[in-house]
Enzyme design. Structure first.
Site, mmCIF file in Angstrom:
data_model
loop_
_atom_site.group_PDB
_atom_site.id
_atom_site.type_symbol
_atom_site.label_atom_id
_atom_site.label_comp_id
_atom_site.label_asym_id
_atom_site.label_seq_id
_atom_site.Cartn_x
_atom_site.Cartn_y
_atom_site.Cartn_z
ATOM 1 N N HIS A 348 123.872 34.352 56.592
ATOM 2 C CA HIS A 348 123.374 33.541 57.716
ATOM 3 C C HIS A 348 124.115 33.874 59.005
ATOM 4 C CE1 HIS A 348 126.425 30.193 58.295
ATOM 5 N NE2 HIS A 348 126.778 30.530 57.068
ATOM 6 N N ASP A 358 133.100 32.266 59.388
ATOM 7 C CA ASP A 358 131.895 31.665 58.820
ATOM 8 C C ASP A 358 130.852 31.488 59.912
ATOM 9 O OD1 ASP A 358 130.014 30.236 57.384
ATOM 10 O OD2 ASP A 358 131.224 28.434 57.179
ATOM 11 N N GLU A 395 121.681 27.738 58.295
ATOM 12 C CA GLU A 395 122.318 27.514 56.996
ATOM 13 C C GLU A 395 123.258 26.330 57.048
ATOM 14 O OE1 GLU A 395 125.638 28.062 53.991
ATOM 15 O OE2 GLU A 395 125.679 27.865 56.181
ATOM 16 N N ASP A 424 128.331 35.140 52.627
ATOM 17 C CA ASP A 424 128.386 34.132 53.683
ATOM 18 C C ASP A 424 129.638 34.424 54.502
ATOM 19 O OD1 ASP A 424 128.787 31.767 55.154
ATOM 20 O OD2 ASP A 424 127.777 30.542 53.657
ATOM 21 N N HIS A 508 135.139 25.662 60.123
ATOM 22 C CA HIS A 508 134.186 24.824 60.858
ATOM 23 C C HIS A 508 134.796 24.164 62.102
ATOM 24 C CE1 HIS A 508 130.825 24.130 57.611
ATOM 25 N NE2 HIS A 508 131.075 25.409 57.846
#
Length: 706
Positions: A348, A358, A395, A424, A508
């Protein structure tokens, strides 16, 4: 006029010429060796791709993410790979406003108001675009206000609430707000478990013990800074929640907000993510019993007490739902001999912020695989089967882009996909990790033996893997953590997922940027090169080998282990495991039989019987490919019908967790709680269901009608 003897002689001459001509061309394995050679690999190009993809935050639905899609599309096109975008119109959520305050009775001090901001550090090269980062929030969080005493619930697992109950803490009385720390389970399950326990809101903090490390943090060290926040989705489903089971095309049917809530996959109480600095302040406001040792924080942390209160938090969140355009980018190298058989590579593109780890470490590797294969094509290589590159969107919201694509193309994919290979997070640090459906175990190990360890070039990745774990441990794809879910758990496609480094501290947060990767994740980008090599090599073997390199004996062994684990769970409960054990035994016999057929075909692959054998090879490959589909059931798991696979699916209380026999596991947990004859009968029913799909897989491998 030719007589029959002349015609036979001519045919023999032509056949012989074709044989020697074909044998003078490089063998497919030569191209595979070239693919992983230093002459084709480039850490510089991977670095350049990652830098370009992470110049701005690019959350799904944003202009920056649309620009990133254009970058991927133009790059694939520049490699002469026919490519296109597949748009969907999906319901995504964004924050409108949020606030968090803390009262600390009995002091008369005014409430503490948290600013909920991730701080820009001195010298941050991305300071000028930091304002484009969305305010910290949980996607699909319930809008509303929760005011109440704080109760500390550790990681917010079911067992953590059981521990509080044993301590005499009733979290459902008095309108409490849960304070949980990130880790162990998926954040959406933290919120769902809190709702089930009776709290009215959830604050989830990034504990320094788990993410904060030493006295130094990014940019000086790899650890999460005090203001860093892990954002993310709290949606417990897969795909657009307004189109469950069908694609989010432009004018499609959609569920109403009430229907979405009734479906049970979106949260029913508000939540917010916060930093470890803010979490520390709230922890200090809590009194009551001291938590267990494994509930405590790390260095310099206060004593973690469970409360409730006396600290009182006021959590307010207001979000908006928007039908946003997302774009999957699809590139296709068509197979020369079996164009209707697909090997799919997926990663993604969308990120909560800059997304260097990520997911764009994976995106950069995807583009590198494509470039190397393009170079192979220029040297004469043509894949036997079609290779498809998929760069997914949205995603992070809940596997939305991949799920919508699979739902729209379900029938074609179910009949044609050989395997799906997911990356990923390509690189978060050192150490190779892999997960797969079991028939791919052997193939992954073979590939790891051919690629050098990026951190020790005197050995292969397999060597370092076996030295670090004593035995290569390949995980299973039952969790819902990435884009393999729709392929494995919805339509039953063999799949694998690979990475270097596993988890990382700035996950994140806005500190997941190119600088973090350059300093701590992969300074020389050699780990990226290694991921590219293994990913592409596995794809090449699946695309080029005459007979698919699947070994279902690994599957039988895996299921035998899971069945043994189950014995202790149902002992003296009147549950009969014989149907399950018998079906696994039949699967083992079928796996042995098809392996023997493979050896016989490989031994007879001479040029004189090529045409006859190709038909047999095709038929055998179809059985190998379709056996994974047989593990699915059209009704799916009880209460979770989208999940069709009865062997691998997420744990009901942890979307990241992988469970063998998830339907049986759910039934056992319920039966333990109720301990009634009916509940244990439900366990027996699920055992029969699993036994039947395993039997179907055996029949598929055998290729025989009963």
């Amino acid at each position: 006029m030719f007589n029959l003897t002349s015609i036979s002689s001519l045919i023999a001459i032509i056949a012989t010429s074709i044989y020697f001509l074909s044998s003078s061309l490089p063998h497919k394995s030569s191209y595979h060796s070239l693919f992983i050679s230093t002459s084709l690999s480039s850490n510089e190009s991977i670095s350049n791709h990652l830098y370009s993809l992470t110049l701005r935050p690019h959350i799904a639905g944003s202009e920056a993410n649309a620009e990133a899609a254009k970058y991927v599309l133009s790059t694939l096109t520049s490699y002469n790979i026919p490519s296109h975008t597949a748009p969907y119109y999906t319901a995504l959520t964004y924050p409108v406003s949020r606030s968090l305050t803390l009262k600390t009775p009995p002091t008369p001090d005014p409430p503490i108001e948290f600013n909920l901001q991730q701080e820009v550090y001195e010298g941050d090269p991305y300071a000028d675009v930091a304002n484009l980062v969305q305010p910290t929030f949980h996607a699909y969080a319930k809008s509303g206000t929760a005011v109440g005493p704080v109760v500390y619930v550790n990681y917010g697992r079911v067992e953590d609430y059981e521990t509080l109950k044993e301590m005499g803490v009733n979290v459902s009385e008095g309108g409490n707000v849960a304070l949980a720390r990130y880790g162990k389970i998926y954040r959406g399950d933290i919120v769902e478990n809190a709702y089930a326990a009776g709290v009215i809101g959830v604050v989830i903090f990034t504990d320094r013990k788990d993410y904060g490390g030493t006295d130094k943090w990014f940019p000086d060290e790899k650890w999460m800074p005090p203001s860093g926040v892990q954002v993310g989705t709290v949606y417990n489903g897969a795909g657009d929640p307004t189109t469950p089971g069908w694609a989010s095309t432009e004018e499609c049917e959609r569920l109403s907000d009430d229907e979405v809530e009734k479906a049970g996959d979106v949260p029913l109480i508000p939540s917010l993510p916060i930093s470890w600095a803010d979490g520390d302040v709230i922890i200090r406001s809590i009194d009551g019993q001291v938590g267990n040792d494994d509930w405590q924080g790390g260095k310099d942390a206060p004593v973690y007490r469970v409360g409730p209160g006396p600290g009182i938090v006021n959590l307010t969140y207001q979000g908006k739902q928007v039908i946003s355009t997302i774009e999957n980018v699809i590139g296709i190298i068509e197979g020369a001999e079996e164009p209707d058989r697909y090997v799919i590579l997926g990663n993604h593109r969308d990120a909560w912020t800059f997304g260097a780890v990520d997911p764009n470490s994976g995106t950069a590797c995807l583009l590198e695989v494509a470039e190397r294969m393009s170079k192979l094509q220029k040297k004469g290589w043509k894949p036997r089967r079609t290779i498809i590159f998929c760069n997914w969107d949205a995603e992070e919201y809940g596997l939305v882009g991949s799920t919508e694509w699979v739902e729209e193309n379900r029938q074609m994919l179910a009949s044609r996909v050989v395997a799906y290979l997911n990356v990923d997070i390509a690189v978060a640090g050192a150490g190779f990790e892999a997960s797969a459906t079991p028939q791919l175990d052997e193939l992954l190990i073979q590939a790891a033996k051919q690629v050098l360890d990026p951190d020790n070039s005197s050995q292969t990745i397999y060597d370092s893997w076996i030295n670090s774990t004593k035995n290569p441990i390949i995980g299973r794809l039952g969790g819902g953590g990435s884009d393999y879910a729709a392929f494995v758990q919805h339509i039953g496609v063999p799949a694998a997922d690979i990475t270097f480094g596993g988890g990382y501290p700035v996950y994140h947060s806005m500190y997941d940027d190119f600088i973090w990767m350059k300093k701590f994740g992969d300074p020389m980008f050699q780990r990226h090169v290694a991921v590219t090599s293994i990913w592409g090599l596995v794809a090449l073997k699946l695309a080029d080998e005459d007979i698919l390199p699947f070994n279902y004996l690994s599957y039988a062994v895996e299921l035998q282990k899971s069945a043994e684990d189950l014995k202790g769970e149902v002992l003296n409960r009147g549950v009969n495991l014989v149907p399950l054990l018998k079906s696994i035994n039949e699967l083992e016999k079928a796996a042995v039989k098809i392996n023997d057929e493979r050896k016989a075909l490989e031994g007879s692959r001479g040029w004189t019987s090529m045409s006859k054998n190709d038909k047999k090879v095709r038929e055998l490959n179809d059985r190998l490919m379709m056996a994974e589909r047989a593990f699915t059931d059209r009704e799916g798991l009880p209460g979770r019908s989208w999940y069709k696979h009865l062997i691998y699916a997420p744990s009901k209380h942890n979307d990241y967790g992988s469970k063998s026999f998830p339907g049986i596991d759910d039934a056992v947990e319920k039966a333990k709680s109720l301990n009634t004859a009916d509940s244990w009968h439900s366990v027996q029913h699920e055992i029969w269901r699993v036994s039947r799909v395993i039997t179907q897989a055996s029949l598929c491998l055998k290729g025989e009608l009963t």
